[in-house]
Design a protein around this motif. Structure first.
Motif, mmCIF file in Angstrom:
data_model
loop_
_atom_site.group_PDB
_atom_site.id
_atom_site.type_symbol
_atom_site.label_atom_id
_atom_site.label_comp_id
_atom_site.label_asym_id
_atom_site.label_seq_id
_atom_site.Cartn_x
_atom_site.Cartn_y
_atom_site.Cartn_z
ATOM 1 N N UNK A 35 0.834 -1.199 0.000
ATOM 2 C CA UNK A 35 0.000 0.000 0.000
ATOM 3 C C UNK A 35 0.870 1.250 0.000
ATOM 4 N N UNK A 36 1.862 1.288 0.868
ATOM 5 C CA UNK A 36 2.707 2.470 0.984
ATOM 6 C C UNK A 36 3.564 2.692 -0.263
ATOM 7 N N UNK A 37 3.962 1.640 -0.938
ATOM 8 C CA UNK A 37 4.772 1.777 -2.142
ATOM 9 C C UNK A 37 3.934 2.112 -3.375
ATOM 10 N N UNK A 38 2.642 1.802 -3.357
ATOM 11 C CA UNK A 38 1.784 2.026 -4.521
ATOM 12 C C UNK A 38 0.975 3.319 -4.440
ATOM 13 N N UNK A 39 1.272 4.194 -3.498
ATOM 14 C CA UNK A 39 0.544 5.456 -3.403
ATOM 15 C C UNK A 39 0.940 6.379 -4.547
ATOM 16 N N UNK A 40 -0.053 7.050 -5.110
ATOM 17 C CA UNK A 40 0.188 8.018 -6.174
ATOM 18 C C UNK A 40 -0.457 9.345 -5.788
ATOM 19 N N UNK A 41 -0.039 10.399 -6.446
ATOM 20 C CA UNK A 41 -0.597 11.715 -6.150
ATOM 21 C C UNK A 41 -2.096 11.721 -6.428
ATOM 22 N N UNK A 78 6.238 7.567 5.421
ATOM 23 C CA UNK A 78 5.331 6.686 4.671
ATOM 24 C C UNK A 78 4.622 5.696 5.599
ATOM 25 N N UNK A 79 5.307 5.268 6.663
ATOM 26 C CA UNK A 79 4.719 4.305 7.587
ATOM 27 C C UNK A 79 3.511 4.874 8.323
ATOM 28 N N UNK A 80 3.338 6.184 8.300
ATOM 29 C CA UNK A 80 2.197 6.801 8.978
ATOM 30 C C UNK A 80 0.898 6.632 8.195
ATOM 31 N N UNK A 81 0.991 6.253 6.920
ATOM 32 C CA UNK A 81 -0.218 6.043 6.114
ATOM 33 C C UNK A 81 -0.794 4.691 6.474
ATOM 34 N N UNK A 82 -2.014 4.714 6.992
ATOM 35 C CA UNK A 82 -2.647 3.478 7.457
ATOM 36 C C UNK A 82 -3.429 2.788 6.358
ATOM 37 N N UNK A 83 -4.249 3.559 5.637
ATOM 38 C CA UNK A 83 -5.085 2.957 4.597
ATOM 39 C C UNK A 83 -5.486 3.981 3.559
ATOM 40 N N UNK A 84 -5.859 3.475 2.414
ATOM 41 C CA UNK A 84 -6.371 4.307 1.338
ATOM 42 C C UNK A 84 -7.887 4.357 1.489
ATOM 43 N N UNK A 85 -8.480 5.542 1.372
ATOM 44 C CA UNK A 85 -9.932 5.680 1.513
ATOM 45 C C UNK A 85 -10.514 6.182 0.210
ATOM 46 N N UNK A 86 -11.754 5.873 0.002
ATOM 47 C CA UNK A 86 -12.453 6.323 -1.200
ATOM 48 C C UNK A 86 -12.815 7.791 -1.066
ATOM 49 N N UNK A 87 -12.663 8.568 -2.129
ATOM 50 C CA UNK A 87 -13.036 9.986 -2.038
ATOM 51 C C UNK A 87 -14.534 10.143 -1.845
ATOM 52 N N UNK A 88 -14.913 11.223 -1.184
ATOM 53 C CA UNK A 88 -16.317 11.507 -0.926
ATOM 54 C C UNK A 88 -16.961 12.019 -2.211
#
Length: 140
Positions: A35-41, A78-88
């Motif tokens: 998850x942390x390596x696959x984050x994009x802007x 990067x370790x502080x990112x817990x999860x990816x959430x869906x935009x509102x």
């Protein structure tokens, strides 16, 4: 042979849950790393402290820039990112139908009630916010 069976059985009873628990933990660490390596802007994320933000820059190896408010960008590990959430996603159609509906008043009593409700609202608005008196600790 019978003397070794009981100790061997006890070791298996202890070893199997330990093995399965460590396997689950390794899989969770691997998913988190992916998850942390696959984050994009532009991704919406939640940090371990519960802060919702948008990924602004991912160029750092160990850090990531998060936009927590329009124009406010902070740097996090990067370790502080817990999860990816869906935009509102706001439903514009529902908002339009709610704002277009106006109540229909049919009788004179309803008109008086509506006017008195409006008067009560304006009086409450004029009074301002209610503030509680300060607490007095230790005074008797």
């Amino acid at each position: 042979m019978e003397g070794l069976f009981l100790p061997l059985l006890l070791m298996l009873v202890v070893a199997i849950p330990l093995f399965l628990g460590s396997r689950k933990q390794k899989q969770a660490v691997q998913r988190q790393q992916e998850l942390q390596n696959n984050l994009v802007e532009g991704d919406r994320v939640m940090t371990t402290s519960g802060l919702y933000a948008t990924v602004a820059d991912t160029s750092g190896d160990t850090t990531i820039d998060l936009e927590i408010a329009p124009g406010v960008v902070t740097t996090w590990l990067r370790q502080a990112v817990r999860e990816k959430v869906e935009p509102i996603v706001e439903d514009d159609e529902a908002d339009e139908t709610e704002s277009d509906e106006t109540p229909v008043i049919e009788s004179a009593t309803e008109v008086e009630t509506a006017k008195s409700d409006e008067d009560e609202k304006t009086e409450a608005e004029k009074a301002g916010p209610q503030v509680a008196p300060p607490l007095e600790h230790g005074k008797k």
